[in-house]
Design an enzyme around this catalytic site. Structure first.
Site, mmCIF file in Angstrom:
data_model
loop_
_atom_site.group_PDB
_atom_site.id
_atom_site.type_symbol
_atom_site.label_atom_id
_atom_site.label_comp_id
_atom_site.label_asym_id
_atom_site.label_seq_id
_atom_site.Cartn_x
_atom_site.Cartn_y
_atom_site.Cartn_z
ATOM 1 N N ASP A 173 0.863 -1.184 0.000
ATOM 2 C CA ASP A 173 0.000 0.000 0.000
ATOM 3 C C ASP A 173 0.900 1.235 0.000
ATOM 4 O O ASP A 173 1.830 1.314 0.813
ATOM 5 C CB ASP A 173 -0.880 -0.049 1.265
ATOM 6 C CG ASP A 173 -1.968 0.993 1.258
ATOM 7 O OD1 ASP A 173 -3.142 0.629 1.105
ATOM 8 O OD2 ASP A 173 -1.630 2.196 1.411
ATOM 9 N N ASN A 181 -2.819 13.279 -4.255
ATOM 10 C CA ASN A 181 -4.040 13.796 -4.886
ATOM 11 C C ASN A 181 -4.368 15.193 -4.375
ATOM 12 O O ASN A 181 -4.706 16.080 -5.160
ATOM 13 C CB ASN A 181 -5.220 12.873 -4.576
ATOM 14 C CG ASN A 181 -5.261 11.652 -5.476
ATOM 15 O OD1 ASN A 181 -4.778 11.689 -6.602
ATOM 16 N ND2 ASN A 181 -5.832 10.577 -4.977
ATOM 17 N N ASP A 190 -2.910 9.739 -10.702
ATOM 18 C CA ASP A 190 -2.997 8.653 -11.689
ATOM 19 C C ASP A 190 -1.625 8.333 -12.290
ATOM 20 O O ASP A 190 -1.269 7.164 -12.469
ATOM 21 C CB ASP A 190 -3.972 9.032 -12.817
ATOM 22 C CG ASP A 190 -5.425 8.870 -12.390
ATOM 23 O OD1 ASP A 190 -5.657 8.424 -11.245
ATOM 24 O OD2 ASP A 190 -6.318 9.180 -13.198
ATOM 25 N N GLU A 216 -4.695 2.502 -4.107
ATOM 26 C CA GLU A 216 -3.217 2.461 -4.068
ATOM 27 C C GLU A 216 -2.749 1.194 -3.353
ATOM 28 O O GLU A 216 -1.741 1.188 -2.682
ATOM 29 C CB GLU A 216 -2.637 3.716 -3.386
ATOM 30 C CG GLU A 216 -3.579 4.489 -2.490
ATOM 31 C CD GLU A 216 -3.961 3.766 -1.195
ATOM 32 O OE1 GLU A 216 -4.971 3.018 -1.235
ATOM 33 O OE2 GLU A 216 -3.281 3.944 -0.178
HETATM 34 N N1 LIG Z 1 -5.465 9.520 -8.481
HETATM 35 C C1 LIG Z 1 -6.050 8.426 -8.007
HETATM 36 N N2 LIG Z 1 -6.321 8.319 -6.682
HETATM 37 C C2 LIG Z 1 -6.893 7.213 -6.218
HETATM 38 C C3 LIG Z 1 -7.268 6.161 -7.079
HETATM 39 N N3 LIG Z 1 -7.829 5.186 -6.310
HETATM 40 C C4 LIG Z 1 -7.815 5.625 -5.020
HETATM 41 N N4 LIG Z 1 -7.253 6.849 -4.955
HETATM 42 C C5 LIG Z 1 -7.039 7.685 -3.769
HETATM 43 O O1 LIG Z 1 -6.103 7.072 -2.899
HETATM 44 C C6 LIG Z 1 -6.237 7.671 -1.618
HETATM 45 C C7 LIG Z 1 -6.043 6.637 -0.540
HETATM 46 O O2 LIG Z 1 -6.042 7.299 0.687
HETATM 47 P P1 LIG Z 1 -5.932 6.541 2.065
HETATM 48 O O3 LIG Z 1 -6.702 5.248 1.994
HETATM 49 O O4 LIG Z 1 -6.325 7.494 3.113
HETATM 50 O O5 LIG Z 1 -4.437 6.122 2.201
HETATM 51 P P2 LIG Z 1 -3.076 6.948 2.200
HETATM 52 O O6 LIG Z 1 -3.286 8.408 2.019
HETATM 53 O O7 LIG Z 1 -2.171 6.275 1.209
HETATM 54 O O8 LIG Z 1 -2.553 6.717 3.652
HETATM 55 P P3 LIG Z 1 -1.887 5.418 4.267
HETATM 56 O O9 LIG Z 1 -2.273 4.245 3.438
HETATM 57 O O10 LIG Z 1 -2.453 5.325 5.634
HETATM 58 O O11 LIG Z 1 -0.421 5.647 4.253
HETATM 59 C C8 LIG Z 1 -7.603 8.351 -1.590
HETATM 60 O O12 LIG Z 1 -7.425 9.738 -1.599
HETATM 61 C C9 LIG Z 1 -8.254 7.893 -2.909
HETATM 62 O O13 LIG Z 1 -9.076 8.902 -3.455
HETATM 63 C C10 LIG Z 1 -7.002 6.308 -8.479
HETATM 64 O O14 LIG Z 1 -7.290 5.429 -9.317
HETATM 65 N N5 LIG Z 1 -6.411 7.445 -8.903
#
Ligand SMILES: Nc1nc2c(ncn2[C@@H]2O[C@H](COP(=O)(O)OP(=O)(O)OP(=O)(O)O)[C@@H](O)[C@H]2O)c(=O)[nH]1
Length: 294
Positions: A173, A181, A190, A216
């Protein structure tokens, strides 16, 4: 239904105006007649085709087979050839797909010829291939998608049991991906995901499989590898990501991962759950690290 063309023979006009490609080939497979739609589809002028072997519009590797099929049809008993799909190529060398249906006809002297009707299905074929790809892959990164990845995990578990070989999984992860973002916008997010996917595939061995579980979150299958080996491989990946700037913006990203090795008669979801628990520990302990289930 009876089609009456008399008092004049309009066949020629009908063939010339037909929106699908029509050609007539002689017993040796040389073009005797090509209509405008046929010429347009292949990008040749009529005079460039007439007298030439019809195999000039098929890829070289298929020429002997198509020559043989043509000869067999001319000499055979059947007047109609079943509709078939073929790959062909025109003057520009681009591969295209056709549906071809053929009939045997006789000329004034009783010589057998073949008339072939050619329908361009290139676009349909590309769409079918794209849909097939999307059924198993994630559109953004081109990695296997969750459904295909979990299916593959089931297969790898069976294989591991049958051949008594180890199997490891790693759930990975990206750390603080939400910030990417938030600070740079979704499009940059992306690009990061695309670059990270590419880096992951590049960093792992050929037999390892990288899957995008969603967002992610990624899953790596490492067949034939015990836990220590899997941890080393994922640690190498972690270090590589840490030291490789990604996206046009040259961003620094890190990942956390949890590694688990298949045990006894463990089911796929139990194995994934153990890897997930290790991943949560990696996050809890400050991120940017690989944890195993020992
Ligand atoms: N650009 C983009 N963002 C995505 C996609 N799928 C998920 N996300 C974003 O990935 C982010 C995941 O955030 P969190 O689950 O809070 O995890 P994190 O910020 O990586 O924090 P930790 O995992 O705790 O380190 C969210 O803001 C989602 O909107 C995608 O296909 N494209």
């Amino acid at each position: 239904m009876t089609l009456t063309l008399a008092p004049f023979d309009n066949t020629e006009k009908v063939i010339q105006a037909a929106p699908i490609g029509i050609c007539v080939t002689d017993a040796e497979g040389r073009f005797e007649m090509v209509n405008p739609a046929y010429c347009e589809f292949y990008g040749y002028r009529e005079e460039e085709l007439l007298g030439q072997p019809f195999t000039m519009v098929v890829p070289e590797a298929n020429r002997p087979l198509l020559d043989e099929l043509h000869a067999r049809f001319i000499e055979g008993d059947s007047d109609m050839e079943a509709t078939q799909e073929w790959e062909v190529q025109g003057r520009d060398g681009e591969p295209r797909n056709i549906l071809a249906k053929a009939a045997r006809i006789l000329d004034g002297q009783g010589h057998a010829k073949k008339v072939t009707f050619v329908l361009d299905i290139t676009e349909r074929k590309r769409l079918e291939e794209r849909l097939e790809f999307l059924a198993h892959h994630d559109e953004l990164t081109g990695l296997l998608n969750r459904r295909a990845g979990l299916g593959l995990l089931e297969q790898e578990i069976l294989r591991s049991r049958r051949y008594d070989t180890p199997l490891c999984v790693a759930t990975c992860d990206l750390d603080h991906f939400k910030r990417v973002n938030d600070r740079h916008g979704h499009a940059v997010g992306d690009s990061v995901l695309r670059d990270v996917a590419h880096l992951m595939k590049d960093a792992m061995r050929q037999h390892d499989r990288v899957i995008r579980l969603g967002g992610e979150e990624f899953l790596i299958l490492l067949p034939g590898v015990v836990r220590e080996g899997a941890c080393r491989a994922v640690e190498r990946l972690r270090q590589r990501l840490e030291t490789t700037p990604v996206a046009d913006e040259g961003l620094s990203l890190t990942l956390s991962a949890g590694v688990a090795e298949l045990q006894g008669d463990e089911a796929a979801d139990a194995l994934m759950e153990r890897a997930d628990r290790a991943l949560y520990r990696a996050k809890d302990q400050g991120r940017n690290r690989v944890q195993d289930t020992a």
